[in-house]
Design a protein around this motif. Structure first.
Motif: not given
Length: 292
Positions: A195-222
């Motif tokens: 919808h045109p009124l949907d909130v516009v998110v900061e893609a770069e910030r979300l990408q960085a958050l997902e990368e950090r979350s993935l790294e944290e979930s993998l670290r103990p098993w790695q």
């Protein structure tokens, strides 16, 4: 002692493919392979020549032949496997669910003799993926024998068991691990246009958050499996299509039963169900309470 690898056998080509995969899984684990055939009188396929009022006629010969063929298939896949056979009277869903309480892994085919032609996945696989007490491996598709183990990572607490299982599988197979995190905004994940009124998110910030979350979930098993080479991939896309496409280059896809978007009452999430129906390689579903 490692708990056995259990495989459901009904004599169908799909179940024999599952026997072959289960034999290899048992061999990798140094575990016993348990062939389980279950039937219930109302729905079983009676052998020709047996009157409908006497279902016992010819059943022993039919079951023995089915299990002998399955054991031969297992021995062709793995030299001298430790094999046991179990025949149970009851609905296959319930029998295999009970078996999952004492198994390290339950393996089933994607189609069975009781399935309708229009179904891409038999009800047994879906039920076990939702209710099984151990990881459930549904054999389907054409896996790439040289491909990685593909982990569908969502960062949820319930998905941690799937991360551990994926690392263990990659280690057992001597394979690389591809950890794939797919993200999008709420509107991108919906079936309707944004919808045109949907909130516009900061893609770069979300990408960085997902990368950090993935790294944290993998670290103990790695740290537990330093021998496993891991590729981390974070992409902005629709979740189900991206994972299904990535499965085309994998030897095994590992996913949790529910993710961050799951409702409490649903034991199997929509992403897991989509992968069970459409993935190009075998799919292992690991519930949050199951170990690796």
């Amino acid at each position: 002692m490692t708990n056995p690898v259990v495989v459901g056998v009904d004599g169908s080509p799909s179940s024999l493919d599952a026997v072959e995969v289960a034999a290899r899984e048992a061999g990798l684990r140094g575990a016993q392979l348990r062939l389980v055939h279950a039937f219930g009188w109302p729905s079983m396929h009676l052998p020709p020549g047996g009157p409908p009022w006497s279902p016992a006629a010819g059943v022993r010969e039919m079951v023995d032949g089915t299990l002998v063929k399955a054991e031969q298939r297992a021995r062709e896949a793995v030299p001298e496997p430790a094999v046991t056979r179990e025949v149970a009277v009851g609905e296959p869903l319930m029998v295999l669910e009970i078996e999952s309480h004492t198994a390290s892994l339950v393996v089933v085919g994607s189609r069975g003799l009781g399935g309708f032609g229009g179904l891409l996945l038999g009800s047994t696989g879906v039920h076990l993926a939702a209710h099984g007490r151990c990881p459930v491996l549904v054999v389907r598709g054409r896996p790439d024998p040289d491909g990685p183990v593909l982990l569908a990572s969502d960062g949820s607490p319930a998905g941690e068991a799937a991360v551990g299982f994926a690392f263990a599988e990659a280690s057992l197979r001597g394979a690389d691990l591809l950890a794939l995190r797919v993200w999008n905004t709420w509107s991108e994940g919906a079936d309707e246009p944004a919808h045109p009124l949907d909130v516009v998110v900061e893609a770069e910030r979300l990408q960085a958050l997902e990368e950090r979350s993935l790294e944290e979930s993998l670290r103990p098993w790695q740290e537990r499996h330093p021998e496993v080479e891991v590729e981390r991939r974070v992409v902005r896309s629709r979740v189900r299509p991206a994972l299904i496409e990535a499965s085309g280059e994998a030897r095994l896809l590992v996913t949790g039963a529910r993710g961050r978007g799951g409702f409490t009452g649903l034991l199997l999430g929509s992403v897991s169900q989509a992968l069970l129906h459409h993935a190009h390689c075998p799919v292992a579903v690991v519930r949050g309470t199951a170990g690796g």
